[in-house]
Design an enzyme around this catalytic site. Sequence first.
Site, PDB file in Angstrom:
ATOM      1  N   LEU A  74       0.826  -1.216   0.000  1.00 26.24           N
ATOM      2  CA  LEU A  74       0.000   0.000   0.000  1.00 26.24           C
ATOM      3  C   LEU A  74       0.861   1.267   0.000  1.00 26.24           C
ATOM      4  CD1 LEU A  74      -2.515  -1.439   2.597  1.00 26.24           C
ATOM      5  CD2 LEU A  74      -2.995  -1.029   0.169  1.00 26.24           C
ATOM      6  N   ASN A  76       1.019   4.278   1.815  1.00 23.40           N
ATOM      7  CA  ASN A  76       1.551   5.087   2.918  1.00 23.40           C
ATOM      8  C   ASN A  76       1.095   4.582   4.281  1.00 23.40           C
ATOM      9  OD1 ASN A  76      -1.113   6.296   3.472  1.00 23.40           O
ATOM     10  ND2 ASN A  76      -0.788   7.448   1.587  1.00 23.40           N
ATOM     11  N   LYS A 175      14.906  -0.444   4.045  1.00 20.61           N
ATOM     12  CA  LYS A 175      14.278   0.075   2.828  1.00 20.61           C
ATOM     13  C   LYS A 175      14.390   1.601   2.758  1.00 20.61           C
ATOM     14  CE  LYS A 175      12.012   0.288  -0.964  1.00 20.61           C
ATOM     15  NZ  LYS A 175      10.596  -0.037  -1.165  1.00 20.61           N
TER      16      LYS A 175
END
Length: 299
Positions: A74, A76, A175
Amino acid sequence: MRKFISAFGFSNTIGFIGLGNMGIGMAHNLAKTRVVYAYDASPAWQSKIESTNIKPVSQIADVAANADTIITMLPNDKIVKSVAQEIFKKQNKTLIDSSTISPYASYDLAKMAQDTKNIYTDAPVSGGVGGAKLGTLTFMVGAEKELYDKISPILKEMGKNIFHCGKIGGGQIAKMCNNMALAIQMISVAEALALGKNMGMDPAMLSSIMSVSSSRCWSVDTYNPAPGVMPNVPSSKDYDGGFMVELMLKDLGIAIEASKKSGTDTQLGQHAQQIYNKLNEHFGKKDFAIVYKELTKSK
């Protein structure tokens, strides 16, 4: 405990929420061996279904009703938390979140899962739309070792490299750092190619040289920003179908917020944020490599 083991060891059913450019490829790889109950807020994704093992459903509750293990991909923090609240209305669910969100949001989601007798792990990815389609993504997993070992077989159906990054939030930290470096890297490659082009050098020739020289990197040899250098990347498709500027800007925001909280000097990251913030005004839905187009336009 029996339900937990079944979800990872014996069930061939899985849930997937978020079927955008990345999610659709990931779901198709899972569908090679599993039934995938899938949901996205926009029904347009259903036209891209190429497997009878992907079962579209009309709401998040239907995913949770049919699968004990659910993957989310998704945009945010806010959306992930909203979806998790729906999933966690039931108990004994395992949520593997492959979205790129703040590590601090991951801590909140883990607490939410614990309070509702569910399980959460962060497992963001790198590798782009091509990697999602080919099943060669890199997964960065934040989880206890036992949980990491249990979910790894699922992740290997979608990825080539699976890293255990420590406890909850570790995957998002990895990430976040990777994407900040990528944003800076793409701008540097785009600037170099633009400089060469503006001085008469063919971008394809310059890219060939850079790909075997000291500036070699992913933005040169795998995801080149100059149109026509590589046939199957967004730059050769009018910068469509890739990693959108607005998402890179969101990821840079996560990194800059974390740098402030951790007392880390990220001057280049902040400069990259400024550049993508300006690009987002007109090119938010375009791939982030469009920075090259802006650098080579007529002055």
